[in-house]
Design a protein around this motif. Structure first.
Motif, PDB file in Angstrom:
ATOM      1  N   ALA A 189       5.229 -14.348   0.935  1.00 46.49           N
ATOM      2  CA  ALA A 189       4.848 -12.473   1.191  1.00 46.49           C
ATOM      3  C   ALA A 189       4.376 -12.438   1.927  1.00 46.49           C
ATOM      4  CB  ALA A 189       3.476 -12.758  -0.100  1.00 46.49           C
ATOM      5  N   ASP A 190       4.285 -11.505   3.142  1.00 51.91           N
ATOM      6  CA  ASP A 190       3.942 -10.952   4.337  1.00 51.91           C
ATOM      7  C   ASP A 190       3.361  -8.887   3.592  1.00 51.91           C
ATOM      8  OD1 ASP A 190       6.281  -9.516   3.568  1.00 51.91           O
ATOM      9  OD2 ASP A 190       7.624  -9.686   5.287  1.00 51.91           O
ATOM     10  N   ALA A 208       4.710  -5.976   3.930  1.00 54.72           N
ATOM     11  CA  ALA A 208       5.622  -5.371   2.739  1.00 54.72           C
ATOM     12  C   ALA A 208       5.956  -5.925   1.533  1.00 54.72           C
ATOM     13  CB  ALA A 208       7.354  -5.948   3.977  1.00 54.72           C
ATOM     14  N   GLY A 209       5.117  -6.984   1.314  1.00 58.70           N
ATOM     15  CA  GLY A 209       5.995  -7.378   0.006  1.00 58.70           C
ATOM     16  C   GLY A 209       6.085  -8.783  -0.691  1.00 58.70           C
ATOM     17  N   ILE A 210       7.175  -9.393  -1.330  1.00 58.83           N
ATOM     18  CA  ILE A 210       7.041 -10.493  -1.668  1.00 58.83           C
ATOM     19  C   ILE A 210       8.111 -11.068  -1.996  1.00 58.83           C
ATOM     20  CG2 ILE A 210       7.284 -12.271  -3.880  1.00 58.83           C
ATOM     21  CD1 ILE A 210       4.969 -10.729  -4.954  1.00 58.83           C
ATOM     22  N   TRP A 211       9.045 -12.008  -1.692  1.00 54.85           N
ATOM     23  CA  TRP A 211      10.294 -12.617  -0.954  1.00 54.85           C
ATOM     24  C   TRP A 211      10.423 -13.689  -1.422  1.00 54.85           C
ATOM     25  CZ3 TRP A 211      12.140 -15.568   3.233  1.00 54.85           C
ATOM     26  CH2 TRP A 211      10.682 -15.569   4.600  1.00 54.85           C
ATOM     27  N   TYR A 229      17.854 -15.421   2.043  1.00 53.60           N
ATOM     28  CA  TYR A 229      17.079 -15.153   1.161  1.00 53.60           C
ATOM     29  C   TYR A 229      18.007 -14.189  -0.312  1.00 53.60           C
ATOM     30  CZ  TYR A 229      17.672 -10.607   4.019  1.00 53.60           C
ATOM     31  OH  TYR A 229      18.050  -9.571   5.017  1.00 53.60           O
ATOM     32  N   THR A 242      19.605 -11.236  -2.517  1.00 50.27           N
ATOM     33  CA  THR A 242      18.620  -9.511  -3.176  1.00 50.27           C
ATOM     34  C   THR A 242      19.532  -9.399  -4.362  1.00 50.27           C
ATOM     35  OG1 THR A 242      21.470  -8.803  -1.826  1.00 50.27           O
ATOM     36  CG2 THR A 242      19.044  -8.901  -0.432  1.00 50.27           C
ATOM     37  N   PHE A 280      15.329  -8.430  -6.618  1.00 55.74           N
ATOM     38  CA  PHE A 280      15.165  -8.001  -5.374  1.00 55.74           C
ATOM     39  C   PHE A 280      15.502  -7.192  -5.033  1.00 55.74           C
ATOM     40  CE2 PHE A 280      14.955 -12.608  -5.814  1.00 55.74           C
ATOM     41  CZ  PHE A 280      13.128 -12.332  -5.729  1.00 55.74           C
ATOM     42  N   ASN A 340      16.284  -4.892   0.476  1.00 57.44           N
ATOM     43  CA  ASN A 340      15.360  -6.047   1.978  1.00 57.44           C
ATOM     44  C   ASN A 340      15.394  -7.399   1.722  1.00 57.44           C
ATOM     45  OD1 ASN A 340      16.098  -3.478   3.884  1.00 57.44           O
ATOM     46  ND2 ASN A 340      14.357  -2.732   2.712  1.00 57.44           N
ATOM     47  N   TYR A 362      13.031  -7.660  -0.775  1.00 53.60           N
ATOM     48  CA  TYR A 362      11.641  -7.525  -1.424  1.00 53.60           C
ATOM     49  C   TYR A 362      11.237  -7.340  -2.958  1.00 53.60           C
ATOM     50  CZ  TYR A 362      10.240  -8.101   3.794  1.00 53.60           C
ATOM     51  OH  TYR A 362       9.329  -8.356   4.464  1.00 53.60           O
TER      52      TYR A 362
END
Length: 391
Positions: free
Chosen positions: A26-27, A29-32, A40, A42, A55, A58, A60
C-alpha cells in the motif's frame, strides 16, 4: 451454510488468470500487488488463498462497487477483496453475491448470515441481530461477541475454545499463547498424558496445557502449517542468554518492579509498560544497531532513540512479563518498526514510538492502525498476510 458457500468461490472459472506468488502493498495512492518478479497485475486477479481482486490500469485495487459488462460487483472498501457467496448490506439495501461475485438486490426482510468484509453477523426474521452468547443456528453451535461471530481462540466462562474463520469449533492440535492443546473429535481436551503428532511429542498437564518434549517451541511453531505468519520473537532459555541479554533482563526487572504487580492482568501490564516507555524515552531519530537486545540496552542506557529503539525496549519489557511479540515493519520503506503483541490469545498492535500527529497506539486493532495510516500518509502500512489478525 456459509462455509461451503465461501469455499465454492475457489472453483470459479469465469476468470482464467493463474495465481502468482507475491505481496500486497500500500502507498498513498492505494493498495497494489507486487509479484515476486517485481511486476504487478491489472484487471482481475486471484490471490493464493483463492480470493479475487480487481486492479485498475495503474495496478491499484478497485474498492467498493464496480460495474463490468452490465454486472455489478462489490470489492471490500478496506482491502479490495471481492464479495462472493454471501449476503451483505450496502447503502441500506441487501444484496446477494453469487459464487462469481455478481450482485443482485434481495428482499429487505432477508434473514440469515450477513458478511461485512471482516465479520459474520446473523439477522433474525424479525429484523433483529443475534448478539452475545452461544446460539444454535443451521444445526451448529456458534458463539457471538459484540454482535458478530467469534473466530480464533477464546476463553468463555473460564473454558478455552478454538474457532475457525467460520465460527466452527476446531479439533486436533492447536496453539494458544504459545501453549499447545489437543481437542479430540468430541471437543474434549487431552489431559494428563503424552501424545505424538507428526513426530512431535507433546506432554499435556491436568488442565490440558501442553509442552513440547522433543523439540523447542519455536521449532514446532515454525514448522506448523497453521502458523503461516512471521515468527514470534525468540527468547532463549536463561542458560543460553548472553551476558548482555542477562544485563538487559536485570534492568528490565528493576523497571517492572516499579510499574507492575502480580495482581494486574496482562493487558494492564502492557498498558503500564507503554506508559513507562512513553514517559522515559525521547525520540532522537537514530539507533545504534538492528540487533534488538543490543538496541534495548542502548535505549535504556541513553534514554533516547528511533522507532527501532522503542520497538526493542518494548520487546524486552513485554518479554519479561510473559507477553509474546512479533516485529512489524512498514513495508513501503522498511523504516518504521513496532510490536504486535499477544494478550490472552489475541493479537494487538503496540507502538510506543511518538508521532508528531499525536496518538497512543497501545493495543490497537488492524482497523485502527489502517485508519490512522490512511489519514497520515501510510505511516503504518504493513503486509497483513505476514501477521495474525487482530479483533
Amino acid at each position: 451454510m456459509k462455509k461451503q458457500l465461501v469455499l465454492a468461490a475457489v472453483f470459479c472459472v469465469w476468470i482464467c488468470m493463474p495465481v502468482q506468488a507475491g505481496t500486497f502493498r500500500a502507498d498513498e495512492a492505494g493498495i497494489w500487488y507486487e509479484r515476486d518478479d517485481g511486476s504487478y497485475p491489472t484487471g482481475w486477479f486471484q490471490d493464493t488463498d483463492g480470493s479475487w481482486y480487481c486492479f485498475d490500469e495503474n495496478g491499484y485495487a478497485r474498492l467498493g462497487w464496480y460495474y463490468e459488462d452490465g454486472k455489478r460487483y462489490y470489492l471490500g472498501s478496506a482491502d479490495g477483496r471481492l464479495f462472493v457467496d454471501c449476503v451483505a448490506v450496502q447503502g441500506g439495501k441487501y444484496y446477494r453475491f453469487s459464487g462469481s461475485g455478481v450482485a443482485e438486490e434481495t428482499a429487505a426482510d432477508y434473514s440469515g448470515w450477513l458478511w461485512d468484509g471482516v465479520y459474520w453477523y446473523y439477522r433474525r426474521p424479525n429484523g433483529s441481530y443475534v448478539y452475545d452468547g452461544w446460539r444454535d443456528l443451521d444445526g451448529n453451535r456458534f458463539y457471538f461477541e459484540e454482535g458478530h461471530l467469534k473466530t480464533g481462540p477464546a476463553e468463555i466462562g473460564g473454558e478455552k475454545y478454538f474457532f475457525d474463520d467460520y465460527g466452527y469449533q476446531k479439533k486436533g492440535l492447536l496453539i494458544w499463547n504459545r501453549t499447545f492443546f489437543y481437542l479430540n473429535d468430541d471437543l474434549s481436551f487431552v489431559k494428563g498424558e503424552e501424545r505424538e503428532v507428526d513426530g512431535v511429542v507433546y506432554v499435556f498437564d491436568a488442565d490440558g496445557a501442553g509442552r513440547v518434549k522433543n523439540f523447542s517451541v519455536e521449532d514446532v511453531i515454525d514448522k506448523r502449517e497453521d502458523w503461516p505468519y512471521k515468527a514470534v520473537s525468540y527468547i532463549p532459555p536463561e542458560n543460553e542468554k548472553s551476558e548482555l541479554f542477562k544485563t538487559c533482563d536485570q534492568i528490565a526487572d528493576q523497571i517492572l518492579e516499579q510499574i507492575v504487580n502480580d495482581g494486574m492482568t496482562k493487558r494492564q501490564k502492557a498498558e503500564a509498560i507503554y506508559a513507562w516507555i512513553r514517559g522515559n524515552l525521547r525520540y532522537s531519530g537514530s539507533s545504534m544497531t538492528r540487533d534488538w537486545v543490543q538496541e534495548a540496552y542502548q535505549g535504556l542506557r541513553r534514554g533516547h532513540g528511533d522507532c527501532f529503539t522503542y520497538y526493542s525496549v518494548s520487546q524486552l519489557l513485554l518479554s519479561r512479563v510473559g507477553i509474546p511479540s512479533i516485529e512489524v515493519v512498514r513495508y513501503t520503506d522498511n523504516h518504521h518498526y513496532w510490536n504486535l503483541v499477544e494478550i490472552d490469545g489475541v493479537w494487538y498492535h503496540f507502538d510506543a514510538c511518538p508521532r508528531r500527529a499525536g496518538g497512543d497506539f497501545c493495543l490497537w486493532t488492524d482497523a485502527q492502525m489502517e485508519e490512522y495510516s490512511r489519514q497520515h500518509g501510510g505511516c503504518f502500512a504493513f503486509d497483513r498476510s505476514l501477521y495474525p489478525r487482530t479483533p
